[in-house]
Design a protein around this motif. Sequence first.
Motif, PDB file in Angstrom:
ATOM      1  N   TYR A 178      14.606  -0.440  19.243  1.00  0.00           N
ATOM      2  CA  TYR A 178      14.086   0.418  20.305  1.00  0.00           C
ATOM      3  C   TYR A 178      14.756   0.029  21.610  1.00  0.00           C
ATOM      4  O   TYR A 178      14.471  -1.046  22.154  1.00  0.00           O
ATOM      5  CB  TYR A 178      12.582   0.224  20.490  1.00  0.00           C
ATOM      6  CG  TYR A 178      11.736   0.529  19.283  1.00  0.00           C
ATOM      7  CD1 TYR A 178      11.584  -0.409  18.258  1.00  0.00           C
ATOM      8  CD2 TYR A 178      11.062   1.733  19.162  1.00  0.00           C
ATOM      9  CE1 TYR A 178      10.795  -0.143  17.153  1.00  0.00           C
ATOM     10  CE2 TYR A 178      10.264   1.999  18.058  1.00  0.00           C
ATOM     11  CZ  TYR A 178      10.141   1.066  17.062  1.00  0.00           C
ATOM     12  OH  TYR A 178       9.356   1.330  15.969  1.00  0.00           O
ATOM     13  N   HIS A 194       1.312   8.301  14.637  1.00  0.00           N
ATOM     14  CA  HIS A 194       1.353   8.660  13.215  1.00  0.00           C
ATOM     15  C   HIS A 194       0.476   7.683  12.439  1.00  0.00           C
ATOM     16  O   HIS A 194       0.059   6.654  12.968  1.00  0.00           O
ATOM     17  CB  HIS A 194       2.794   8.571  12.672  1.00  0.00           C
ATOM     18  CG  HIS A 194       3.293   7.149  12.637  1.00  0.00           C
ATOM     19  ND1 HIS A 194       3.791   6.516  13.752  1.00  0.00           N
ATOM     20  CD2 HIS A 194       3.323   6.230  11.635  1.00  0.00           C
ATOM     21  CE1 HIS A 194       4.113   5.267  13.438  1.00  0.00           C
ATOM     22  NE2 HIS A 194       3.831   5.059  12.163  1.00  0.00           N
ATOM     23  N   LEU A 203       4.244  -5.530   9.203  1.00  0.00           N
ATOM     24  CA  LEU A 203       5.216  -5.357  10.285  1.00  0.00           C
ATOM     25  C   LEU A 203       5.553  -6.683  10.944  1.00  0.00           C
ATOM     26  O   LEU A 203       4.669  -7.368  11.470  1.00  0.00           O
ATOM     27  CB  LEU A 203       4.636  -4.421  11.350  1.00  0.00           C
ATOM     28  CG  LEU A 203       5.513  -4.243  12.595  1.00  0.00           C
ATOM     29  CD1 LEU A 203       6.622  -3.240  12.328  1.00  0.00           C
ATOM     30  CD2 LEU A 203       4.691  -3.804  13.792  1.00  0.00           C
ATOM     31  N   LEU A 211       3.611  -2.057  20.473  1.00  0.00           N
ATOM     32  CA  LEU A 211       2.837  -1.350  19.438  1.00  0.00           C
ATOM     33  C   LEU A 211       1.419  -1.103  19.941  1.00  0.00           C
ATOM     34  O   LEU A 211       0.776  -2.018  20.453  1.00  0.00           O
ATOM     35  CB  LEU A 211       2.813  -2.197  18.162  1.00  0.00           C
ATOM     36  CG  LEU A 211       1.944  -1.699  17.006  1.00  0.00           C
ATOM     37  CD1 LEU A 211       2.407  -0.334  16.486  1.00  0.00           C
ATOM     38  CD2 LEU A 211       1.949  -2.720  15.868  1.00  0.00           C
ATOM     39  N   HIS A 250      -1.129   4.965  15.112  1.00  0.00           N
ATOM     40  CA  HIS A 250      -0.472   3.992  15.988  1.00  0.00           C
ATOM     41  C   HIS A 250       0.821   4.590  16.512  1.00  0.00           C
ATOM     42  O   HIS A 250       1.287   5.629  16.015  1.00  0.00           O
ATOM     43  CB  HIS A 250      -0.251   2.668  15.259  1.00  0.00           C
ATOM     44  CG  HIS A 250       0.430   2.780  13.924  1.00  0.00           C
ATOM     45  ND1 HIS A 250      -0.228   3.239  12.798  1.00  0.00           N
ATOM     46  CD2 HIS A 250       1.696   2.525  13.535  1.00  0.00           C
ATOM     47  CE1 HIS A 250       0.610   3.244  11.776  1.00  0.00           C
ATOM     48  NE2 HIS A 250       1.802   2.823  12.207  1.00  0.00           N
ATOM     49  N   ARG A 260      14.054  -3.986  21.832  1.00  0.00           N
ATOM     50  CA  ARG A 260      12.999  -4.422  20.897  1.00  0.00           C
ATOM     51  C   ARG A 260      13.436  -4.182  19.459  1.00  0.00           C
ATOM     52  O   ARG A 260      13.930  -3.104  19.132  1.00  0.00           O
ATOM     53  CB  ARG A 260      11.720  -3.632  21.149  1.00  0.00           C
ATOM     54  CG  ARG A 260      10.612  -3.934  20.139  1.00  0.00           C
ATOM     55  CD  ARG A 260       9.363  -3.090  20.398  1.00  0.00           C
ATOM     56  NE  ARG A 260       8.201  -3.573  19.649  1.00  0.00           N
ATOM     57  CZ  ARG A 260       7.740  -3.000  18.530  1.00  0.00           C
ATOM     58  NH1 ARG A 260       8.313  -1.930  18.024  1.00  0.00           N
ATOM     59  NH2 ARG A 260       6.684  -3.500  17.919  1.00  0.00           N
ATOM     60  N   SER A 262      11.913  -4.218  15.436  1.00  0.00           N
ATOM     61  CA  SER A 262      10.760  -4.375  14.547  1.00  0.00           C
ATOM     62  C   SER A 262      11.217  -4.136  13.120  1.00  0.00           C
ATOM     63  O   SER A 262      12.252  -3.510  12.875  1.00  0.00           O
ATOM     64  CB  SER A 262       9.626  -3.428  14.927  1.00  0.00           C
ATOM     65  OG  SER A 262       9.892  -2.126  14.455  1.00  0.00           O
ATOM     66  N   PRO A 264       9.324  -2.994   9.798  1.00  0.00           N
ATOM     67  CA  PRO A 264       8.188  -2.611   8.945  1.00  0.00           C
ATOM     68  C   PRO A 264       8.555  -2.616   7.461  1.00  0.00           C
ATOM     69  O   PRO A 264       9.599  -2.094   7.063  1.00  0.00           O
ATOM     70  CB  PRO A 264       7.842  -1.192   9.415  1.00  0.00           C
ATOM     71  CG  PRO A 264       9.081  -0.674  10.071  1.00  0.00           C
ATOM     72  CD  PRO A 264       9.888  -1.854  10.531  1.00  0.00           C
ATOM     73  N   PHE A 266       6.892  -1.537   3.835  1.00  0.00           N
ATOM     74  CA  PHE A 266       5.826  -0.696   3.270  1.00  0.00           C
ATOM     75  C   PHE A 266       5.630  -1.053   1.807  1.00  0.00           C
ATOM     76  O   PHE A 266       6.588  -1.071   1.031  1.00  0.00           O
ATOM     77  CB  PHE A 266       6.191   0.782   3.408  1.00  0.00           C
ATOM     78  CG  PHE A 266       6.414   1.201   4.834  1.00  0.00           C
ATOM     79  CD1 PHE A 266       5.352   1.476   5.672  1.00  0.00           C
ATOM     80  CD2 PHE A 266       7.698   1.288   5.352  1.00  0.00           C
ATOM     81  CE1 PHE A 266       5.550   1.847   7.002  1.00  0.00           C
ATOM     82  CE2 PHE A 266       7.911   1.656   6.679  1.00  0.00           C
ATOM     83  CZ  PHE A 266       6.834   1.935   7.502  1.00  0.00           C
TER      84      PHE A 266
HETATM   85  O1  LIG Z   1       7.954  -0.589  15.194  1.00  0.00           O
HETATM   86  C1  LIG Z   1       6.735  -0.726  15.154  1.00  0.00           C
HETATM   87  O2  LIG Z   1       6.166  -1.606  15.807  1.00  0.00           O
HETATM   88  C2  LIG Z   1       5.895   0.176  14.300  1.00  0.00           C
HETATM   89  C3  LIG Z   1       6.690   1.017  13.336  1.00  0.00           C
HETATM   90  C4  LIG Z   1       5.819   1.935  12.569  1.00  0.00           C
HETATM   91  O3  LIG Z   1       4.711   2.209  12.908  1.00  0.00           O
HETATM   92  C5  LIG Z   1       6.312   2.530  11.303  1.00  0.00           C
HETATM   93  O4  LIG Z   1       7.509   2.409  11.018  1.00  0.00           O
HETATM   94  O5  LIG Z   1       5.528   3.098  10.557  1.00  0.00           O
END
Ligand SMILES: O=C(O)CCC(=O)C(=O)O
Length: 317
Positions: A178, A194, A203, A211, A250, A260, A262, A264, A266
């Motif tokens: 990001y 979403h 995550l 977030l 979120h 940033r 992140s 995730p 799943f």
């Molecule tokens: O990047 C994040 O902190 C959240 C990502 C997210 O909500 C997702 O990929 O479903």
Amino acid sequence: MSELPVIDIAPLLQAEAADPGKRAVADAIGAACREHGFFYVSGHGVPPALIERLDAASRRFFALPEPVKDEISMARGGRAWRGFFPVGGELTSGRPDLKEGIYFGAEQPPGDLPLHGPNLFPAQVPELREAVLEYLPAMTRVGQAVMSGIALSLGLAEDYFRTGYTADPTILFRIFHYPPGPADDPDTWGVGEHTDYGLLTLLLQDGNGGLQVRTATGWIEAPPVPGTFVCNIGDMLDKLTGGRYRSTPHRVRNRSGNERLSFPFFFDPGWDSEVPPLPYAGGQRWDGQVDFTGTYGEYLLSKVSKVFPHLFEQQQL
Ligand SMILES: O=C(O)CCC(=O)C(=O)O
Ligand SMILES: N=C(N)NCCCC[C@H](N)C(=O)O
Ligand SMILES: [Fe+2]
């Protein structure tokens, strides 16, 4: 500090089935799932050195020039749904997100099944491949452990999910970058509001924060807590429990001024799983329980087709 609880899941990772500590962890997880559907997981056993390698390799990748990143473009990944997408390339709720990223899944041989196949790894950053291929099994273990706690919290056997829905789980993993911003645009988000699709999201976030979680009383932050993952419940577990375990909306906005990252992960039912209703209270149904028809794979395909519509048309998934 966050209002969301930090739950040490170490007892759930121990083989001994009789550990009374498991029950206490499961109760804490159950309470968090009913309240916000969001909590932090500590004691997960994923080595900090692996997380550092993953972060460093990812930063090197995103710093590459766009044409180099495009060498592993999702368009080349075809139906496997793996590879790089640029800023604005992913839609959430119909709007482009202010993020770029790479999609990964379980490493599989080429084939015709959508969302399956080999991952696309950048030749310029070979250590990213190594880190991702170590991270996926490490996180699968964490996913199974959290699901064992969820099973116990629902009055089911500890291995209820592991021997059924998630015997061969659907694993999706993303790395997102990001860029800073946007400062004050109500319509643009790093990721728009979403919910997630499946059972669990685990995550990993860097130190920058951003977030946000929608609770009954308003939006709260889920700031970074060192050594933890943020765990949240997906739509499928919400449906299975008649809404008792919440799949909570979120979103992300990077207001740190920094880049940033992140990560995730799943953790979802197997592709061919028919996701049967949960047995509960002596075999009675939950009220409000939604009976799911079809397979998890069919459900997931219908969701992802909305996220990358252009790619979807090209690939005729
Ligand atoms: O990047 C994040 O902190 C959240 C990502 C997210 O909500 C997702 O990929 O479903
Ligand atoms: N596999 C999961 N759960 N992904 C959740 C991602 C949500 C954002 C996505 N652009 C969307 O619009 O769904
Ligand atoms: Fe999400």
